[in-house]
Motif scaffolding. Sequence first.
Motif, PDB file in Angstrom:
ATOM      1  N   GLU A   1      15.024   1.798  -1.864  1.00  0.00           N
ATOM      2  CA  GLU A   1      13.886   1.818  -3.239  1.00  0.00           C
ATOM      3  C   GLU A   1      12.283   1.913  -2.019  1.00  0.00           C
ATOM      4  OE1 GLU A   1      11.868   0.753  -7.037  1.00  0.00           O
ATOM      5  OE2 GLU A   1      14.782   1.248  -5.999  1.00  0.00           O
ATOM      6  N   ILE A   2      11.668   1.370  -1.209  1.00  0.00           N
ATOM      7  CA  ILE A   2      11.489   1.961  -0.493  1.00  0.00           C
ATOM      8  C   ILE A   2      11.050   3.599  -0.430  1.00  0.00           C
ATOM      9  CG2 ILE A   2       9.853   1.814   2.070  1.00  0.00           C
ATOM     10  CD1 ILE A   2      10.814  -1.106   1.348  1.00  0.00           C
ATOM     11  N   MET A   3      12.159   3.992   0.407  1.00  0.00           N
ATOM     12  CA  MET A   3      12.417   5.691   0.761  1.00  0.00           C
ATOM     13  C   MET A   3      11.833   6.563  -0.631  1.00  0.00           C
ATOM     14  SD  MET A   3      13.535   7.795   3.188  1.00  0.00           S
ATOM     15  CE  MET A   3      13.743   9.443   2.993  1.00  0.00           C
ATOM     16  N   PHE A   4      12.258   6.042  -1.430  1.00  0.00           N
ATOM     17  CA  PHE A   4      12.139   6.828  -2.843  1.00  0.00           C
ATOM     18  C   PHE A   4      10.501   6.471  -3.465  1.00  0.00           C
ATOM     19  CE2 PHE A   4      11.455   5.978  -8.075  1.00  0.00           C
ATOM     20  CZ  PHE A   4      12.499   7.165  -8.074  1.00  0.00           C
ATOM     21  N   ARG A   5      10.354   5.217  -3.595  1.00  0.00           N
ATOM     22  CA  ARG A   5       8.788   4.374  -3.305  1.00  0.00           C
ATOM     23  C   ARG A   5       7.831   5.476  -2.831  1.00  0.00           C
ATOM     24  NH1 ARG A   5       7.115  -0.683  -6.574  1.00  0.00           N
ATOM     25  NH2 ARG A   5       9.577  -0.625  -7.970  1.00  0.00           N
ATOM     26  N   MET A   6       7.908   5.371  -1.298  1.00  0.00           N
ATOM     27  CA  MET A   6       7.491   6.227  -0.309  1.00  0.00           C
ATOM     28  C   MET A   6       7.424   7.797  -0.570  1.00  0.00           C
ATOM     29  SD  MET A   6       7.322   3.989   2.608  1.00  0.00           S
ATOM     30  CE  MET A   6       6.581   5.075   4.133  1.00  0.00           C
ATOM     31  N   LEU A   7       8.196   8.570  -0.949  1.00  0.00           N
ATOM     32  CA  LEU A   7       8.893  10.149  -0.781  1.00  0.00           C
ATOM     33  C   LEU A   7       9.371  11.030  -1.707  1.00  0.00           C
ATOM     34  CD1 LEU A   7       9.367  10.285   3.933  1.00  0.00           C
ATOM     35  CD2 LEU A   7       7.711  10.106   1.735  1.00  0.00           C
ATOM     36  N   GLY A   8       9.471  10.057  -3.107  1.00  0.00           N
ATOM     37  CA  GLY A   8      10.621  10.098  -4.060  1.00  0.00           C
ATOM     38  C   GLY A   8      11.879  11.147  -3.885  1.00  0.00           C
ATOM     39  N   GLU A   9      12.324   9.930  -2.734  1.00  0.00           N
ATOM     40  CA  GLU A   9      13.692  10.521  -2.357  1.00  0.00           C
ATOM     41  C   GLU A   9      14.077   9.473  -2.817  1.00  0.00           C
ATOM     42  OE1 GLU A   9      14.440  12.207   1.149  1.00  0.00           O
ATOM     43  OE2 GLU A   9      12.408  14.425   0.710  1.00  0.00           O
ATOM     44  N   ARG A  10      15.655   9.418  -3.295  1.00  0.00           N
ATOM     45  CA  ARG A  10      16.637   8.001  -3.294  1.00  0.00           C
ATOM     46  C   ARG A  10      18.031   8.910  -2.275  1.00  0.00           C
ATOM     47  NH1 ARG A  10      16.006   3.763  -6.104  1.00  0.00           N
ATOM     48  NH2 ARG A  10      14.815   3.941  -7.863  1.00  0.00           N
ATOM     49  N   PRO A  11      18.364   8.163  -1.531  1.00  0.00           N
ATOM     50  CA  PRO A  11      18.950   8.876  -0.462  1.00  0.00           C
ATOM     51  C   PRO A  11      20.399   7.461  -1.140  1.00  0.00           C
ATOM     52  CG  PRO A  11      17.387   6.950   1.154  1.00  0.00           C
ATOM     53  CD  PRO A  11      16.876   7.571  -0.940  1.00  0.00           C
TER      54      PRO A  11
ATOM     55  N   THR B   1       0.980  -1.087   0.159  1.00  0.00           N
ATOM     56  CA  THR B   1       0.120  -0.048  -0.174  1.00  0.00           C
ATOM     57  C   THR B   1       1.184   1.779   0.449  1.00  0.00           C
ATOM     58  OG1 THR B   1      -1.788  -1.379   1.400  1.00  0.00           O
ATOM     59  CG2 THR B   1      -1.955   1.171   1.095  1.00  0.00           C
ATOM     60  N   MET B   2       1.435   1.245   0.827  1.00  0.00           N
ATOM     61  CA  MET B   2       2.787   2.573   1.553  1.00  0.00           C
ATOM     62  C   MET B   2       3.738   2.534   0.194  1.00  0.00           C
ATOM     63  SD  MET B   2       0.962   3.925   3.205  1.00  0.00           S
ATOM     64  CE  MET B   2       1.617   4.908   4.184  1.00  0.00           C
ATOM     65  N   ALA B   3       4.269   1.605  -0.371  1.00  0.00           N
ATOM     66  CA  ALA B   3       5.317   1.920  -1.518  1.00  0.00           C
ATOM     67  C   ALA B   3       5.750   0.815  -2.546  1.00  0.00           C
ATOM     68  CB  ALA B   3       6.887   1.217  -0.299  1.00  0.00           C
ATOM     69  N   ASN B   4       4.259   0.597  -2.858  1.00  0.00           N
ATOM     70  CA  ASN B   4       3.665  -0.077  -4.134  1.00  0.00           C
ATOM     71  C   ASN B   4       4.845  -1.164  -4.429  1.00  0.00           C
ATOM     72  OD1 ASN B   4       2.478  -0.620  -6.621  1.00  0.00           O
ATOM     73  ND2 ASN B   4       3.674   0.824  -7.438  1.00  0.00           N
ATOM     74  N   THR B   5       5.541  -2.129  -3.543  1.00  0.00           N
ATOM     75  CA  THR B   5       5.986  -3.088  -3.169  1.00  0.00           C
ATOM     76  C   THR B   5       5.631  -4.382  -2.655  1.00  0.00           C
ATOM     77  OG1 THR B   5       7.893  -1.411  -3.293  1.00  0.00           O
ATOM     78  CG2 THR B   5       8.442  -3.501  -2.298  1.00  0.00           C
ATOM     79  N   THR B   6       5.696  -5.105  -3.712  1.00  0.00           N
ATOM     80  CA  THR B   6       5.850  -7.192  -3.836  1.00  0.00           C
ATOM     81  C   THR B   6       7.063  -7.660  -2.806  1.00  0.00           C
ATOM     82  OG1 THR B   6       3.617  -6.650  -5.356  1.00  0.00           O
ATOM     83  CG2 THR B   6       4.852  -8.937  -4.682  1.00  0.00           C
TER      84      THR B   6
ATOM     85  N   ALA C   1      19.537   9.201   8.255  1.00  0.00           N
ATOM     86  CA  ALA C   1      18.499   9.642   9.350  1.00  0.00           C
ATOM     87  C   ALA C   1      17.278   9.000   8.625  1.00  0.00           C
ATOM     88  CB  ALA C   1      19.274  10.803  10.047  1.00  0.00           C
ATOM     89  N   ASP C   2      16.890  10.016   7.176  1.00  0.00           N
ATOM     90  CA  ASP C   2      15.640  10.218   6.995  1.00  0.00           C
ATOM     91  C   ASP C   2      15.285   8.358   6.712  1.00  0.00           C
ATOM     92  OD1 ASP C   2      15.117  13.002   6.941  1.00  0.00           O
ATOM     93  OD2 ASP C   2      15.851  12.941   4.523  1.00  0.00           O
ATOM     94  N   VAL C   3      16.095   7.716   6.432  1.00  0.00           N
ATOM     95  CA  VAL C   3      15.875   6.535   5.871  1.00  0.00           C
ATOM     96  C   VAL C   3      15.764   5.829   7.563  1.00  0.00           C
ATOM     97  CG1 VAL C   3      16.671   3.923   5.214  1.00  0.00           C
ATOM     98  CG2 VAL C   3      16.791   5.879   4.353  1.00  0.00           C
ATOM     99  N   THR C   4      16.395   5.983   8.504  1.00  0.00           N
ATOM    100  CA  THR C   4      16.105   5.400   9.492  1.00  0.00           C
ATOM    101  C   THR C   4      14.340   5.466   9.928  1.00  0.00           C
ATOM    102  OG1 THR C   4      17.053   6.742  10.845  1.00  0.00           O
ATOM    103  CG2 THR C   4      18.524   4.707  10.277  1.00  0.00           C
ATOM    104  N   ASP C   5      14.404   7.010  10.045  1.00  0.00           N
ATOM    105  CA  ASP C   5      12.607   7.535  10.075  1.00  0.00           C
ATOM    106  C   ASP C   5      12.313   6.839   9.628  1.00  0.00           C
ATOM    107  OD1 ASP C   5      13.482   9.077  12.268  1.00  0.00           O
ATOM    108  OD2 ASP C   5      13.890  11.097  11.025  1.00  0.00           O
ATOM    109  N   MET C   6      11.867   6.241   8.581  1.00  0.00           N
ATOM    110  CA  MET C   6      10.799   6.316   7.713  1.00  0.00           C
ATOM    111  C   MET C   6      10.974   3.990   8.358  1.00  0.00           C
ATOM    112  SD  MET C   6      11.166   4.393   3.771  1.00  0.00           S
ATOM    113  CE  MET C   6      12.582   3.099   4.475  1.00  0.00           C
ATOM    114  N   VAL C   7      12.106   3.736   8.485  1.00  0.00           N
ATOM    115  CA  VAL C   7      12.409   2.192   9.055  1.00  0.00           C
ATOM    116  C   VAL C   7      11.273   2.086  10.461  1.00  0.00           C
ATOM    117  CG1 VAL C   7      13.101   0.258   9.763  1.00  0.00           C
ATOM    118  CG2 VAL C   7      14.062   1.789   7.637  1.00  0.00           C
TER     119      VAL C   7
END
Length: 154
Positions: free
Chosen positions: A68-78, A19-24, A83-89
């Motif tokens: 990849e999940i960060m990119f799919r959820m927020l449009g950013e590819r770190p 739902t959140m990241a269009n990831t299977t 720190a943003d990735v750890t917040d997302m996790v």
Amino acid sequence: MNVEFINPFLSSLVNVLSTMANTTIVPGQPRIKKDEVARGDVSGLIGMVSPQTKGSFSITFEESLAVEIMFRMLGERPKGITADVTDMVGEITNMVTGGAKRVLGEKGYDFTMATPVVVSGKNHTISHKSEGAKILMPFDSDFGKVHIEVSFDK
């Protein structure tokens, strides 16, 4: 360990990432985990307590999948685990645990949840404070692996 505690986390993880990241993600073979070494690069861990039992849940992403999940959820590819990735996790850990908590609540288990802790780095460890077995469930995706661990006293 009661399978009644595991399946809500599995289905919630599949639902949140879809739902959140269009990831299977595709489930692998569950097994008992004997050590504390994480099977990835960044982990969210959360404790849960009910009048009947206590336990914890963790979710560990390989760096490639977390990015990849960060990119799919927020449009950013770190470029790595930021720190943003750890917040997302941490947020994904909350969402998955919340979904599982709702299902378990329907079965009569009224859990309260702690605030998730996020740990990253190669070969970091995860310490579950419950007395039950640690069930490790791997999932594959086109972008890397994610593993969940569930451990409850009974």
